[in-house]
Design a protein around this motif. Structure first.
Motif, PDB file in Angstrom:
ATOM      1  N   GLN A   1       0.840  -1.188   0.000  1.00  0.00           N
ATOM      2  CA  GLN A   1       0.000   0.000   0.000  1.00  0.00           C
ATOM      3  C   GLN A   1       0.879   1.243   0.000  1.00  0.00           C
ATOM      4  OE1 GLN A   1      -2.707   0.204   3.284  1.00  0.00           O
ATOM      5  NE2 GLN A   1      -3.427   2.242   2.788  1.00  0.00           N
ATOM      6  N   SER A   2       0.634   2.139  -0.967  1.00  0.00           N
ATOM      7  CA  SER A   2       1.408   3.369  -1.060  1.00  0.00           C
ATOM      8  C   SER A   2       0.978   4.337   0.029  1.00  0.00           C
ATOM      9  CB  SER A   2       1.202   4.008  -2.425  1.00  0.00           C
ATOM     10  OG  SER A   2       1.614   3.135  -3.452  1.00  0.00           O
ATOM     11  N   GLN A   3       1.953   4.932   0.685  1.00  0.00           N
ATOM     12  CA  GLN A   3       1.632   5.824   1.793  1.00  0.00           C
ATOM     13  C   GLN A   3       2.688   6.909   1.928  1.00  0.00           C
ATOM     14  OE1 GLN A   3       1.374   3.835   5.587  1.00  0.00           O
ATOM     15  NE2 GLN A   3       0.146   5.455   6.499  1.00  0.00           N
ATOM     16  N   LEU A   4       2.228   8.122   2.225  1.00  0.00           N
ATOM     17  CA  LEU A   4       3.109   9.236   2.564  1.00  0.00           C
ATOM     18  C   LEU A   4       2.753   9.692   3.970  1.00  0.00           C
ATOM     19  CD1 LEU A   4       2.914  11.349  -0.733  1.00  0.00           C
ATOM     20  CD2 LEU A   4       4.677   9.695  -0.087  1.00  0.00           C
ATOM     21  N   VAL A   5       3.762   9.852   4.809  1.00  0.00           N
ATOM     22  CA  VAL A   5       3.539  10.288   6.188  1.00  0.00           C
ATOM     23  C   VAL A   5       4.237  11.626   6.387  1.00  0.00           C
ATOM     24  CG1 VAL A   5       3.866   9.757   8.613  1.00  0.00           C
ATOM     25  CG2 VAL A   5       3.336   7.926   6.990  1.00  0.00           C
ATOM     26  N   ASP A   6       3.423  12.651   6.713  1.00  0.00           N
ATOM     27  CA  ASP A   6       3.946  14.000   6.935  1.00  0.00           C
ATOM     28  C   ASP A   6       4.261  14.184   8.410  1.00  0.00           C
ATOM     29  OD1 ASP A   6       1.243  15.266   4.879  1.00  0.00           O
ATOM     30  OD2 ASP A   6       3.163  14.391   4.301  1.00  0.00           O
TER      31      ASP A   6
END
Length: 126
Positions: A1-6
Protein backbone atom coordinates in the motif's frame (compact mmCIF):
# COMPACT_ATOMS: atom_id res chain seq x y z
CA UNK A 1 0.00 0.00 0.00
CA UNK A 2 1.41 3.37 -1.06
CA UNK A 3 1.63 5.82 1.79
CA UNK A 4 3.11 9.24 2.56
CA UNK A 5 3.54 10.29 6.19
CA UNK A 6 3.95 14.00 6.94
CA UNK A 7 5.64 15.27 10.08
CA UNK A 8 7.34 18.31 11.57
CA UNK A 9 4.48 20.74 11.99
CA UNK A 10 3.88 22.79 15.10
CA UNK A 11 3.50 26.23 16.63
CA UNK A 12 6.14 28.82 15.82
CA UNK A 13 6.47 32.58 16.28
CA UNK A 14 6.57 34.93 13.29
CA UNK A 15 10.06 34.98 11.81
CA UNK A 16 10.77 31.45 13.01
CA UNK A 17 11.55 28.28 11.07
CA UNK A 18 10.18 24.77 10.72
CA UNK A 19 11.26 21.76 8.69
CA UNK A 20 8.56 19.44 7.41
CA UNK A 21 9.34 15.91 6.36
CA UNK A 22 7.46 13.46 4.16
CA UNK A 23 8.39 9.79 4.37
CA UNK A 24 7.19 7.39 1.69
CA UNK A 25 6.45 3.68 1.96
CA UNK A 26 5.10 1.32 -0.66
CA UNK A 27 6.29 3.65 -3.43
CA UNK A 28 9.55 5.22 -4.51
CA UNK A 29 9.08 8.96 -4.10
CA UNK A 30 12.10 9.43 -6.36
CA UNK A 31 9.93 8.17 -9.25
CA UNK A 32 7.56 11.08 -8.78
CA UNK A 33 7.67 14.82 -8.56
CA UNK A 34 7.72 15.63 -4.84
CA UNK A 35 5.38 18.43 -3.83
CA UNK A 36 3.92 20.25 -0.87
CA UNK A 37 0.47 21.80 -0.73
CA UNK A 38 -1.32 23.69 2.03
CA UNK A 39 -4.90 24.35 2.99
CA UNK A 40 -6.72 26.61 5.41
CA UNK A 41 -10.28 25.91 6.54
CA UNK A 42 -12.85 27.02 3.99
CA UNK A 43 -10.37 27.34 1.15
CA UNK A 44 -8.98 25.09 -1.55
CA UNK A 45 -5.68 23.25 -1.34
CA UNK A 46 -2.90 25.28 -2.97
CA UNK A 47 0.49 24.25 -4.30
CA UNK A 48 3.47 25.55 -2.34
CA UNK A 49 6.53 23.86 -3.87
CA UNK A 50 7.47 21.06 -6.29
CA UNK A 51 10.74 19.30 -7.06
CA UNK A 52 11.43 17.19 -10.12
CA UNK A 53 14.27 14.73 -9.72
CA UNK A 54 16.74 14.91 -6.86
CA UNK A 55 18.11 18.37 -7.63
CA UNK A 56 15.48 20.13 -9.71
CA UNK A 57 13.97 21.86 -11.47
CA UNK A 58 11.86 23.30 -8.67
CA UNK A 59 8.77 25.46 -8.57
CA UNK A 60 7.60 27.72 -5.73
CA UNK A 61 4.46 29.73 -5.15
CA UNK A 62 5.18 33.46 -5.26
CA UNK A 63 4.11 33.79 -1.63
CA UNK A 64 6.93 31.51 -0.40
CA UNK A 65 9.78 32.23 -2.85
CA UNK A 66 13.01 32.99 -1.02
CA UNK A 67 11.67 31.62 2.27
CA UNK A 68 10.84 27.95 1.60
CA UNK A 69 13.10 25.26 0.13
CA UNK A 70 12.01 21.80 -1.03
CA UNK A 71 14.60 19.03 -1.08
CA UNK A 72 15.04 15.27 -1.21
CA UNK A 73 17.47 13.59 1.18
CA UNK A 74 19.67 11.19 -0.80
CA UNK A 75 19.60 8.52 1.88
CA UNK A 76 15.84 8.43 2.49
CA UNK A 77 12.70 7.81 0.48
CA UNK A 78 11.43 11.21 1.50
CA UNK A 79 11.02 14.90 0.75
CA UNK A 80 11.54 17.84 3.08
CA UNK A 81 10.27 21.42 3.17
CA UNK A 82 12.46 23.94 5.00
CA UNK A 83 10.38 26.97 5.95
CA UNK A 84 12.15 30.12 7.11
CA UNK A 85 10.92 33.58 8.09
CA UNK A 86 7.46 32.20 8.70
CA UNK A 87 4.53 34.61 8.70
CA UNK A 88 1.03 34.30 10.19
CA UNK A 89 -0.39 33.87 6.68
CA UNK A 90 1.62 30.65 6.37
CA UNK A 91 -0.66 29.07 8.97
CA UNK A 92 -2.28 26.03 7.34
CA UNK A 93 -2.34 22.27 7.17
CA UNK A 94 0.55 21.18 4.95
CA UNK A 95 0.28 18.09 2.77
CA UNK A 96 3.03 16.18 1.04
CA UNK A 97 2.20 14.81 -2.39
CA UNK A 98 3.58 12.50 -5.06
CA UNK A 99 2.87 14.17 -8.39
CA UNK A 100 2.70 12.53 -11.81
CA UNK A 101 6.29 12.71 -13.14
CA UNK A 102 5.11 13.89 -16.57
CA UNK A 103 3.22 16.91 -15.23
CA UNK A 104 5.84 19.25 -13.75
CA UNK A 105 4.36 22.20 -15.66
CA UNK A 106 1.17 21.78 -13.62
CA UNK A 107 2.61 20.42 -10.38
CA UNK A 108 0.84 23.21 -8.46
CA UNK A 109 -2.53 21.66 -9.30
CA UNK A 110 -4.23 19.05 -7.12
CA UNK A 111 -5.27 17.23 -10.33
CA UNK A 112 -1.68 16.06 -10.83
CA UNK A 113 -1.38 14.37 -7.43
CA UNK A 114 -1.28 10.58 -7.33
CA UNK A 115 -0.75 10.08 -3.58
CA UNK A 116 -1.35 12.42 -0.61
CA UNK A 117 0.13 12.58 2.84
CA UNK A 118 -2.21 12.90 5.81
CA UNK A 119 -1.22 16.49 6.58
CA UNK A 120 0.61 18.28 9.37
CA UNK A 121 -0.55 21.50 11.03
CA UNK A 122 1.65 24.60 10.96
CA UNK A 123 0.58 27.55 13.12
CA UNK A 124 2.49 30.83 13.05
CA UNK A 125 1.48 33.05 15.93
CA UNK A 126 2.97 35.19 18.68
Amino acid sequence: QSQLVDSGGGLVQPGGSLRLSCTASGLSLHSYIAAWFRQVPGEGREGVACLSGDDGPAWYADSVKGRFTISRPYDRNAADLQMNNLMPEDTATYYCAAVDPALFAHCWSITTVRTWGQGTQVTVSS
